[in-house]
Design a protein around this motif. Structure first.
Motif, PDB file in Angstrom:
ATOM      1  N   ALA A  57       0.833  -1.201   0.000  1.00 43.97           N
ATOM      2  CA  ALA A  57       0.000   0.000   0.000  1.00 43.97           C
ATOM      3  C   ALA A  57       0.865   1.247   0.000  1.00 43.97           C
ATOM      4  O   ALA A  57       2.020   1.242   0.452  1.00 43.97           O
ATOM      5  CB  ALA A  57      -0.926   0.011   1.218  1.00 43.97           C
ATOM      6  N   VAL A  58       0.306   2.301  -0.541  1.00 33.62           N
ATOM      7  CA  VAL A  58       0.838   3.651  -0.431  1.00 33.62           C
ATOM      8  C   VAL A  58      -0.279   4.476   0.195  1.00 33.62           C
ATOM      9  O   VAL A  58      -1.383   3.964   0.395  1.00 33.62           O
ATOM     10  CB  VAL A  58       1.250   4.182  -1.824  1.00 33.62           C
ATOM     11  CG1 VAL A  58       2.475   3.425  -2.336  1.00 33.62           C
ATOM     12  CG2 VAL A  58       0.110   4.072  -2.834  1.00 33.62           C
ATOM     13  N   PRO A  59      -0.057   5.741   0.556  1.00 36.56           N
ATOM     14  CA  PRO A  59      -1.084   6.474   1.307  1.00 36.56           C
ATOM     15  C   PRO A  59      -2.479   6.484   0.698  1.00 36.56           C
ATOM     16  O   PRO A  59      -3.470   6.514   1.424  1.00 36.56           O
ATOM     17  CB  PRO A  59      -0.490   7.885   1.392  1.00 36.56           C
ATOM     18  CG  PRO A  59       0.983   7.649   1.433  1.00 36.56           C
ATOM     19  CD  PRO A  59       1.222   6.498   0.509  1.00 36.56           C
ATOM     20  N   ALA A  60      -2.607   6.452  -0.621  1.00 30.79           N
ATOM     21  CA  ALA A  60      -3.938   6.550  -1.222  1.00 30.79           C
ATOM     22  C   ALA A  60      -4.331   5.324  -2.029  1.00 30.79           C
ATOM     23  O   ALA A  60      -5.315   5.368  -2.774  1.00 30.79           O
ATOM     24  CB  ALA A  60      -4.020   7.796  -2.111  1.00 30.79           C
ATOM     25  N   ALA A  61      -3.605   4.214  -1.896  1.00 28.28           N
ATOM     26  CA  ALA A  61      -3.933   3.054  -2.724  1.00 28.28           C
ATOM     27  C   ALA A  61      -3.414   1.776  -2.083  1.00 28.28           C
ATOM     28  O   ALA A  61      -2.476   1.793  -1.287  1.00 28.28           O
ATOM     29  CB  ALA A  61      -3.345   3.206  -4.129  1.00 28.28           C
ATOM     30  N   ALA A  62      -4.044   0.658  -2.457  1.00 27.16           N
ATOM     31  CA  ALA A  62      -3.594  -0.668  -2.032  1.00 27.16           C
ATOM     32  C   ALA A  62      -3.666  -1.598  -3.237  1.00 27.16           C
ATOM     33  O   ALA A  62      -4.525  -1.450  -4.106  1.00 27.16           O
ATOM     34  CB  ALA A  62      -4.467  -1.205  -0.900  1.00 27.16           C
ATOM     35  N   VAL A  63      -2.748  -2.575  -3.257  1.00 35.31           N
ATOM     36  CA  VAL A  63      -2.645  -3.512  -4.373  1.00 35.31           C
ATOM     37  C   VAL A  63      -2.495  -4.919  -3.816  1.00 35.31           C
ATOM     38  O   VAL A  63      -1.799  -5.140  -2.816  1.00 35.31           O
ATOM     39  CB  VAL A  63      -1.417  -3.176  -5.249  1.00 35.31           C
ATOM     40  CG1 VAL A  63      -1.112  -4.307  -6.236  1.00 35.31           C
ATOM     41  CG2 VAL A  63      -1.630  -1.870  -5.992  1.00 35.31           C
ATOM     42  N   LEU A  64      -3.148  -5.875  -4.456  1.00 38.84           N
ATOM     43  CA  LEU A  64      -2.959  -7.285  -4.133  1.00 38.84           C
ATOM     44  C   LEU A  64      -2.758  -8.052  -5.435  1.00 38.84           C
ATOM     45  O   LEU A  64      -3.528  -7.882  -6.383  1.00 38.84           O
ATOM     46  CB  LEU A  64      -4.152  -7.847  -3.369  1.00 38.84           C
ATOM     47  CG  LEU A  64      -4.007  -9.282  -2.832  1.00 38.84           C
ATOM     48  CD1 LEU A  64      -4.733  -9.444  -1.494  1.00 38.84           C
ATOM     49  CD2 LEU A  64      -4.551 -10.306  -3.832  1.00 38.84           C
ATOM     50  N   ILE A  65      -1.706  -8.873  -5.475  1.00 39.38           N
ATOM     51  CA  ILE A  65      -1.385  -9.695  -6.639  1.00 39.38           C
ATOM     52  C   ILE A  65      -1.382 -11.156  -6.200  1.00 39.38           C
ATOM     53  O   ILE A  65      -0.736 -11.518  -5.222  1.00 39.38           O
ATOM     54  CB  ILE A  65       0.006  -9.346  -7.217  1.00 39.38           C
ATOM     55  CG1 ILE A  65       0.150  -7.839  -7.443  1.00 39.38           C
ATOM     56  CG2 ILE A  65       0.268 -10.136  -8.487  1.00 39.38           C
ATOM     57  CD1 ILE A  65      -0.733  -7.270  -8.517  1.00 39.38           C
ATOM     58  N   ASP A  66      -2.086 -11.985  -6.947  1.00 39.63           N
ATOM     59  CA  ASP A  66      -2.131 -13.428  -6.672  1.00 39.63           C
ATOM     60  C   ASP A  66      -1.574 -14.132  -7.901  1.00 39.63           C
ATOM     61  O   ASP A  66      -2.236 -14.226  -8.932  1.00 39.63           O
ATOM     62  CB  ASP A  66      -3.569 -13.860  -6.389  1.00 39.63           C
ATOM     63  CG  ASP A  66      -3.677 -15.338  -6.018  1.00 39.63           C
ATOM     64  OD1 ASP A  66      -2.653 -16.040  -6.054  1.00 39.63           O
ATOM     65  OD2 ASP A  66      -4.792 -15.780  -5.710  1.00 39.63           O
ATOM     66  N   ASP A  67      -0.339 -14.616  -7.792  1.00 34.60           N
ATOM     67  CA  ASP A  67       0.309 -15.204  -8.951  1.00 34.60           C
ATOM     68  C   ASP A  67      -0.181 -16.622  -9.191  1.00 34.60           C
ATOM     69  O   ASP A  67      -0.507 -17.346  -8.252  1.00 34.60           O
ATOM     70  CB  ASP A  67       1.832 -15.201  -8.770  1.00 34.60           C
ATOM     71  CG  ASP A  67       2.562 -14.929 -10.075  1.00 34.60           C
ATOM     72  OD1 ASP A  67       3.003 -13.793 -10.263  1.00 34.60           O
ATOM     73  OD2 ASP A  67       2.669 -15.856 -10.887  1.00 34.60           O
ATOM     74  N   ALA A  68      -0.217 -17.010 -10.453  1.00 35.59           N
ATOM     75  CA  ALA A  68      -0.659 -18.353 -10.836  1.00 35.59           C
ATOM     76  C   ALA A  68       0.519 -19.310 -10.770  1.00 35.59           C
ATOM     77  O   ALA A  68       1.500 -19.147 -11.486  1.00 35.59           O
ATOM     78  CB  ALA A  68      -1.243 -18.326 -12.243  1.00 35.59           C
ATOM     79  N   ASN A  69       0.424 -20.304  -9.902  1.00 34.24           N
ATOM     80  CA  ASN A  69       1.489 -21.296  -9.753  1.00 34.24           C
ATOM     81  C   ASN A  69       1.223 -22.450 -10.716  1.00 34.24           C
ATOM     82  O   ASN A  69       0.432 -23.342 -10.441  1.00 34.24           O
ATOM     83  CB  ASN A  69       1.547 -21.799  -8.312  1.00 34.24           C
ATOM     84  CG  ASN A  69       2.666 -22.799  -8.101  1.00 34.24           C
ATOM     85  OD1 ASN A  69       3.550 -22.950  -8.938  1.00 34.24           O
ATOM     86  ND2 ASN A  69       2.633 -23.483  -6.973  1.00 34.24           N
ATOM     87  N   ILE A  70       1.891 -22.425 -11.864  1.00 32.87           N
ATOM     88  CA  ILE A  70       1.700 -23.429 -12.900  1.00 32.87           C
ATOM     89  C   ILE A  70       2.960 -24.263 -13.025  1.00 32.87           C
ATOM     90  O   ILE A  70       4.065 -23.724 -13.171  1.00 32.87           O
ATOM     91  CB  ILE A  70       1.364 -22.767 -14.254  1.00 32.87           C
ATOM     92  CG1 ILE A  70       0.062 -21.964 -14.143  1.00 32.87           C
ATOM     93  CG2 ILE A  70       1.260 -23.806 -15.353  1.00 32.87           C
ATOM     94  CD1 ILE A  70      -0.273 -21.177 -15.371  1.00 32.87           C
ATOM     95  N   SER A  71       2.801 -25.554 -12.973  1.00 32.87           N
ATOM     96  CA  SER A  71       3.934 -26.457 -13.094  1.00 32.87           C
ATOM     97  C   SER A  71       4.661 -26.231 -14.416  1.00 32.87           C
ATOM     98  O   SER A  71       4.049 -26.129 -15.464  1.00 32.87           O
ATOM     99  CB  SER A  71       3.464 -27.909 -13.006  1.00 32.87           C
ATOM    100  OG  SER A  71       4.530 -28.802 -13.209  1.00 32.87           O
TER     101      SER A  71
END
Length: 260
Positions: A18-32
């Protein structure tokens, strides 16, 4: 914020910040097999994409979330285009959730199967999700369950499923094509109507959509009383109880929105 790897000793491939005015979430795809395509790996991709997004959100205030996501995808793709096969179907990819405060509004973006929940002072929470991957995956579920894990048939069905990624009529994730950002689900809501906001990876969202341990108002109540670690604790208990393979689980819980 709380983030937990699927199991001890395994790298956590989620990212949140997060920064003061924003938040981010990343969910990476775990592919063999991804490591044979990209020498950096999926955790690198998640961290690089998340960090790039946070930098852009801090520096650029007058462009849409979709535009910023497209720029971030392009930048990260350029970072490993010369060393990795970025166009291969199993090169690193990720789902994205973004929240930004701007001029009395909360703007939001969801790409892929991460979830963003806005708690409202009056009425049920607003839940933003992108169901396309889940819907398409259902048609392949029986074939995957029938094939021995790791067999040629299993991998053939997986390849067919993944061929739907970033294609018209398919599902969309952050990968190597910035045009995927145009497919994100976006919107905004007056800040004055909201009490809290939550970004969840699909591993954390299992508490509602897979295990039915709570509804979204119930999740918000647990977050308010016990914090995000309790949500992940309950998910881990359910995974063990039902013999379900654990997934990385990440939550960013935003409160006191009016004071930001």
């Amino acid at each position: 914020m709380t983030s937990a790897a699927a199991r001890t000793g395994r790298v956590n491939e989620d990212f949140t910040g997060a920064v003061p005015a924003a938040a981010v979430l990343i969910d990476d795809a775990n592919i063999s097999g991804t490591e044979s395509i990209c020498r950096h790996g999926v955790a690198w991709y998640a961290g690089r994409l998340g960090g790039t997004l946070l930098s852009l959100l801090s520096l650029v205030r007058d462009r849409s979330l979709s535009t910023l996501l497209a720029e971030a995808i392009e930048q990260v793709t350029d970072d490993h285009r010369d060393t990795c096969d970025v166009a291969d179907p199993i090169s690193p990819s990720a789902t994205v959730a973004i929240l930004r405060l701007s001029d009395g509004l909360i703007e939001h973006l969801v790409l892929g199967d991460s979830v963003l929940v806005l708690g409202r002072a009056d009425g049920a929470p607003l839940v933003m999700s992108d169901p396309r991957e889940v819907i398409i995956s259902r048609s392949y579920r029986s074939a995957l369950e029938a094939a021995p894990t790791g067999s040629d048939e299993y991998h053939r069905v997986l390849r067919e499923l993944r061929a739907n990624r970033n294609q018209p009529g398919g599902f969309w994730v952050a990968k190597n094509d910035p045009r995927a950002a145009d497919e994100a689900i976006t919107g905004s809501c007056p800040l004055s109507e909201l009490t809290a906001a939550v970004l969840l990876s699909n591993g954390a969202g299992r508490i509602v959509d897979r295990f039915r341990l709570a509804d979204w108002p119930g999740v918000l109540a647990v977050l308010a009383s016990s914090g995000p670690a309790e949500i992940i604790h309950r998910v881990r208990q359910a995974e063990a109880r039902h013999a379900v393979e654990a997934d990385d689980a990440t939550i960013a819980y935003c409160t006191d929105l009016g004071g930001t």
